[in-house]
Motif scaffolding. Sequence first.
Motif, short mmCIF file in Angstrom:
data_model
loop_
_atom_site.label_atom_id
_atom_site.label_comp_id
_atom_site.label_asym_id
_atom_site.label_seq_id
_atom_site.Cartn_x
_atom_site.Cartn_y
_atom_site.Cartn_z
N LYS A 1 0.84 -1.20 0.00
CA LYS A 1 0.00 0.00 0.00
C LYS A 1 0.87 1.25 0.00
O LYS A 1 0.57 2.24 -0.66
N MET A 2 1.96 1.20 0.78
CA MET A 2 2.85 2.36 0.83
C MET A 2 3.41 2.64 -0.55
O MET A 2 3.51 3.78 -0.97
N LYS A 3 3.77 1.57 -1.26
CA LYS A 3 4.35 1.76 -2.59
C LYS A 3 3.34 2.40 -3.53
O LYS A 3 3.68 3.27 -4.34
N ARG A 4 2.08 1.99 -3.42
CA ARG A 4 1.04 2.57 -4.30
C ARG A 4 0.85 4.05 -3.97
O ARG A 4 0.69 4.89 -4.85
N LEU A 5 0.86 4.34 -2.66
CA LEU A 5 0.72 5.73 -2.24
C LEU A 5 1.86 6.58 -2.79
O LEU A 5 1.66 7.71 -3.25
N ILE A 6 3.06 6.02 -2.75
CA ILE A 6 4.24 6.73 -3.24
C ILE A 6 4.08 7.03 -4.74
O ILE A 6 4.33 8.14 -5.19
N GLU A 7 3.60 6.04 -5.48
CA GLU A 7 3.37 6.23 -6.92
C GLU A 7 2.37 7.35 -7.16
O GLU A 7 2.52 8.18 -8.04
N ARG A 8 1.33 7.34 -6.32
CA ARG A 8 0.30 8.35 -6.50
C ARG A 8 0.86 9.75 -6.21
O ARG A 8 0.55 10.72 -6.89
N MET A 9 1.70 9.84 -5.18
CA MET A 9 2.28 11.15 -4.85
C MET A 9 3.18 11.64 -5.98
O MET A 9 3.25 12.82 -6.28
N LYS A 10 3.88 10.69 -6.61
CA LYS A 10 4.74 11.05 -7.74
C LYS A 10 3.87 11.62 -8.87
O LYS A 10 4.16 12.68 -9.45
N GLY A 11 2.77 10.92 -9.17
CA GLY A 11 1.87 11.39 -10.23
C GLY A 11 1.29 12.75 -9.90
O GLY A 11 1.16 13.62 -10.76
N GLN A 12 0.97 12.94 -8.63
CA GLN A 12 0.39 14.21 -8.19
C GLN A 12 1.39 15.35 -8.38
O GLN A 12 1.01 16.46 -8.76
N MET A 13 2.66 15.06 -8.13
CA MET A 13 3.68 16.09 -8.34
C MET A 13 3.84 16.39 -9.83
O MET A 13 3.93 17.54 -10.25
N ASP A 14 3.88 15.32 -10.62
CA ASP A 14 4.15 15.49 -12.06
C ASP A 14 3.14 16.42 -12.73
O ASP A 14 3.49 17.14 -13.65
N ILE A 15 1.88 16.38 -12.27
CA ILE A 15 0.90 17.19 -12.98
C ILE A 15 0.97 18.69 -12.63
O ILE A 15 0.43 19.49 -13.37
N SER A 16 1.62 19.04 -11.54
CA SER A 16 1.57 20.47 -11.20
C SER A 16 2.92 21.12 -10.91
O SER A 16 3.00 22.33 -10.74
N TRP A 17 4.00 20.33 -10.88
CA TRP A 17 5.26 20.90 -10.40
C TRP A 17 5.75 22.08 -11.25
O TRP A 17 6.24 23.09 -10.72
N ALA A 18 5.60 21.98 -12.57
CA ALA A 18 6.11 23.07 -13.43
C ALA A 18 5.47 24.40 -13.02
O ALA A 18 6.15 25.44 -12.93
N LYS A 19 4.18 24.35 -12.71
CA LYS A 19 3.49 25.59 -12.31
C LYS A 19 3.92 26.02 -10.91
O LYS A 19 4.02 27.21 -10.61
N GLU A 20 4.18 25.05 -10.06
CA GLU A 20 4.60 25.38 -8.69
C GLU A 20 5.97 26.07 -8.68
O GLU A 20 6.23 26.96 -7.88
N GLU A 21 6.82 25.63 -9.60
CA GLU A 21 8.14 26.29 -9.71
C GLU A 21 7.96 27.78 -10.01
O GLU A 21 8.61 28.63 -9.41
N GLY A 22 7.06 28.07 -10.96
CA GLY A 22 6.80 29.47 -11.33
C GLY A 22 6.27 30.24 -10.13
O GLY A 22 6.65 31.39 -9.90
N MET A 23 5.42 29.57 -9.35
CA MET A 23 4.84 30.23 -8.18
C MET A 23 5.92 30.54 -7.13
O MET A 23 5.95 31.61 -6.54
N LEU A 24 6.85 29.58 -6.94
CA LEU A 24 7.92 29.82 -5.95
C LEU A 24 8.75 31.04 -6.37
O LEU A 24 9.15 31.85 -5.54
N GLU A 25 8.97 31.15 -7.67
CA GLU A 25 9.73 32.31 -8.17
C GLU A 25 8.96 33.60 -7.90
O GLU A 25 9.52 34.58 -7.40
N ARG A 26 7.66 33.58 -8.19
CA ARG A 26 6.85 34.79 -7.96
C ARG A 26 6.83 35.17 -6.48
O ARG A 26 6.77 36.34 -6.13
N PHE A 27 6.89 34.16 -5.59
CA PHE A 27 6.90 34.46 -4.15
C PHE A 27 8.31 34.82 -3.66
O PHE A 27 8.51 35.01 -2.47
#
Length: 272
Positions: free
Chosen positions: A13-39
């Motif tokens: 179950k932990m491994k599946r959760l880890i996969e899901r967290m990876k997928g969750q990061m992949d869909i938004s990280w590029a935008k989050e990087e831009g946000m960190l720069e703006r902040f």
Amino acid sequence: MIFMTKLAMDEEKMKRLIERMKGQMDISWAKEEGMLERFGVQDGHSILEVGSGPGFITDQLAQLYPSSQITSIEIEPYFAAFASSHLAPKWGERVKVLVDDIAQPQKTSIGAYDVAIVRLVLQHLSDPGKAVDQLFRLLKPGGKLIVLDVDDTVWGIIDPVFPELGFVMNQHAKEQSTEGGNRFIGRKLWRLLRSSGFERLDLQMIASHSDELGVQAFLPQTDPDEMRTMVSSGFITEAELEAVQRGVQTFLETPDAFVMLLMLAVYGEKPL
Ligand SMILES: C[S@@+](CC[C@H](N)C(=O)[O-])C[C@H]1O[C@@H](n2cnc3c(N)ncnc32)[C@H](O)[C@@H]1O
């Protein structure tokens, strides 16, 4: 996603959760990087990351800020060990992962960090205000706090919509609330930061959508095996789980299917 720090959770179950967290990061990280720069986050800032899970965000932060010291704290020893196993060989002493609780941190230094990043963590805490108070203490004067989290009322868009998904999401929110969490935390973030003394507040939305990323990128967010934990905990039935999976399948087969997920980013500064 349900966290079971107090309950036994098998490795599969932990491994599946880890996969899901990876997928969750992949869909938004590029935008989050831009946000960190703006902040105003800059290379060289000392960064505290709270609730780092398997360390994928930590890894991105280490790449983005090559001169920064990064300290990550994580309450779940399994995640902390997983994160250290891939971060230590790559980044050495520059990145530290500590097992610690943001509600009562023992291993972090007071007034030591330029930036604190808390991503998808406050929704799991029974007293998020206490955690934000601690973050205020841990930051240097002028330090920046960036909190990213959800609010299920504005979770996003799915088209064509299928009601089975809405039902399962509601049950998921109920399950999280019985464990002390709150999937409607988004609306409270600004007030939480203001009550702890943060100033120069800002709130932005981060939108990830399938016209940019493709619908397949969103599939890890509907992992049937992970939803099955809701069957074992009695929040949905096997039949309801099967109905939502059929809905996902129909959705995927629909030409022009569209999905968008929204995350709130709230920013505050500790006064000088
Ligand atoms: C949804 S995960 C997010 C992981 C990572 N921040 C990300 O965005 O991919 C939430 C993480 O917060 C951790 N966590 C929950 N309560 C915590 C606490 N009181 N102190 C530190 N970490 C905590 C959980 O164990 C889990 O790894």
